[in-house]
Design a protein around this motif. Structure first.
Motif, PDB file in Angstrom:
ATOM      1  N   TYR A  38     -52.395 -32.258  24.126  1.00 17.01           N
ATOM      2  CA  TYR A  38     -53.208 -33.358  24.992  1.00 17.01           C
ATOM      3  C   TYR A  38     -54.776 -33.605  24.308  1.00 17.01           C
ATOM      4  N   ASN A  39     -55.230 -34.639  24.410  1.00 17.65           N
ATOM      5  CA  ASN A  39     -56.462 -34.945  24.061  1.00 17.65           C
ATOM      6  C   ASN A  39     -57.376 -34.802  25.526  1.00 17.65           C
ATOM      7  N   THR A  40     -58.139 -33.852  25.537  1.00 13.76           N
ATOM      8  CA  THR A  40     -58.719 -33.213  26.490  1.00 13.76           C
ATOM      9  C   THR A  40     -60.242 -33.185  26.424  1.00 13.76           C
ATOM     10  N   THR A  41     -60.615 -33.435  27.854  1.00 13.17           N
ATOM     11  CA  THR A  41     -62.276 -33.296  27.844  1.00 13.17           C
ATOM     12  C   THR A  41     -62.431 -32.168  29.038  1.00 13.17           C
ATOM     13  N   PHE A  42     -63.674 -31.261  28.789  1.00 13.55           N
ATOM     14  CA  PHE A  42     -63.780 -30.298  29.803  1.00 13.55           C
ATOM     15  C   PHE A  42     -65.094 -29.940  30.079  1.00 13.55           C
ATOM     16  N   LEU A  43     -65.413 -29.432  31.119  1.00  8.64           N
ATOM     17  CA  LEU A  43     -66.896 -29.121  31.565  1.00  8.64           C
ATOM     18  C   LEU A  43     -66.857 -27.384  31.842  1.00  8.64           C
ATOM     19  N   VAL A  44     -67.908 -26.920  31.228  1.00  8.97           N
ATOM     20  CA  VAL A  44     -67.963 -25.258  31.453  1.00  8.97           C
ATOM     21  C   VAL A  44     -69.450 -25.455  32.014  1.00  8.97           C
ATOM     22  N   ASN A  45     -69.596 -24.275  32.850  1.00  9.52           N
ATOM     23  CA  ASN A  45     -71.084 -23.920  33.119  1.00  9.52           C
ATOM     24  C   ASN A  45     -71.157 -22.421  33.082  1.00  9.52           C
ATOM     25  N   LEU A  51     -63.828 -27.722  34.943  1.00 12.98           N
ATOM     26  CA  LEU A  51     -62.903 -29.020  35.085  1.00 12.98           C
ATOM     27  C   LEU A  51     -62.478 -29.280  33.649  1.00 12.98           C
ATOM     28  N   SER A  52     -61.097 -29.630  33.715  1.00 16.38           N
ATOM     29  CA  SER A  52     -60.564 -30.395  32.473  1.00 16.38           C
ATOM     30  C   SER A  52     -59.698 -31.385  32.805  1.00 16.38           C
ATOM     31  N   ASN A  76     -66.712 -29.892  42.434  1.00 18.33           N
ATOM     32  CA  ASN A  76     -67.984 -29.798  42.797  1.00 18.33           C
ATOM     33  C   ASN A  76     -68.942 -29.024  41.761  1.00 18.33           C
ATOM     34  N   TRP A  77     -70.124 -29.834  41.252  1.00 16.60           N
ATOM     35  CA  TRP A  77     -71.065 -29.321  40.135  1.00 16.60           C
ATOM     36  C   TRP A  77     -72.306 -29.252  40.887  1.00 16.60           C
ATOM     37  N   GLN A  78     -73.052 -27.869  40.791  1.00 15.88           N
ATOM     38  CA  GLN A  78     -74.120 -27.602  41.036  1.00 15.88           C
ATOM     39  C   GLN A  78     -74.439 -27.761  42.532  1.00 15.88           C
ATOM     40  N   GLY A  79     -73.244 -27.289  43.240  1.00  3.87           N
ATOM     41  CA  GLY A  79     -73.408 -27.100  44.743  1.00  3.87           C
ATOM     42  C   GLY A  79     -73.305 -28.476  45.479  1.00  3.87           C
ATOM     43  N   THR A  80     -73.873 -29.390  44.971  1.00  4.38           N
ATOM     44  CA  THR A  80     -73.967 -30.770  45.676  1.00  4.38           C
ATOM     45  C   THR A  80     -73.423 -31.867  45.234  1.00  4.38           C
ATOM     46  N   LYS A  81     -72.993 -32.099  44.059  1.00  2.00           N
ATOM     47  CA  LYS A  81     -72.288 -33.450  43.552  1.00  2.00           C
ATOM     48  C   LYS A  81     -70.890 -33.005  43.249  1.00  2.00           C
ATOM     49  N   LYS A  82     -70.028 -34.061  43.532  1.00  2.37           N
ATOM     50  CA  LYS A  82     -68.676 -34.084  43.072  1.00  2.37           C
ATOM     51  C   LYS A  82     -68.517 -35.059  41.934  1.00  2.37           C
ATOM     52  N   ILE A  83     -67.978 -34.464  40.949  1.00  2.75           N
ATOM     53  CA  ILE A  83     -67.909 -35.196  39.623  1.00  2.75           C
ATOM     54  C   ILE A  83     -66.458 -35.314  39.066  1.00  2.75           C
ATOM     55  N   GLY A  84     -66.170 -36.227  38.129  1.00  4.35           N
ATOM     56  CA  GLY A  84     -64.968 -36.379  37.553  1.00  4.35           C
ATOM     57  C   GLY A  84     -65.129 -36.556  36.029  1.00  4.35           C
ATOM     58  N   LEU A  85     -64.008 -36.475  35.200  1.00  5.98           N
ATOM     59  CA  LEU A  85     -64.151 -36.615  34.019  1.00  5.98           C
ATOM     60  C   LEU A  85     -63.393 -37.833  33.311  1.00  5.98           C
ATOM     61  N   LEU A  86     -63.754 -38.820  32.636  1.00  9.51           N
ATOM     62  CA  LEU A  86     -62.572 -39.658  31.876  1.00  9.51           C
ATOM     63  C   LEU A  86     -62.956 -39.477  30.389  1.00  9.51           C
ATOM     64  N   ILE A  87     -62.074 -40.001  29.574  1.00  9.92           N
ATOM     65  CA  ILE A  87     -62.333 -39.851  28.188  1.00  9.92           C
ATOM     66  C   ILE A  87     -61.946 -41.263  27.508  1.00  9.92           C
TER      67      ILE A  87
END
Length: 105
Positions: A38-45, A51-52, A76-87
């Protein structure tokens, strides 16, 4: 080069995010899961992989190399925001952004 989300690239970026106390988004990892790629984007903290997202709208001819993803995700990101990813090409379709946005804030 392909690798799973628990492979060395993601693990290295998780360490870097932890050491720098930051979040990192990576776009365009060729993720291997079983026989599929898959062509995947992801978020790490600092806590690890948050999230992927697997690209759902493939460019002409791209399906010869990768399989299309089949779902949208948010977190949830940083406890206050809901985020999603697109590519890439996914952002050309308003339905994809609308679907991710409808997952809540």
């Amino acid at each position: 080069m392909t690798e799973p989300l628990n492979g060395p690239i993601v693990k290295n970026l998780e360490r870097q995010a932890r050491d720098a106390n930051t979040s990192i988004v990576v776009v365009g990892l060729y993720e291997k899961e079983g026989e599929n790629v898959y062509n995947t984007t992801f978020l790490v903290n600092p806590t690890g992989l948050l999230l992927s997202y697997r690209k759902t709208h493939l460019w002409v001819g791209e399906s010869a190399q990768v399989k299309a993803g089949d779902c949208f995700r948010s977190c949830n990101w940083q406890g206050t925001k809901k985020i999603g990813l697109l590519i890439c090409y996914d952002v050309e379709y308003p339905e994809t952004a609308r679907a991710v946005a409808s997952m809540g804030t």
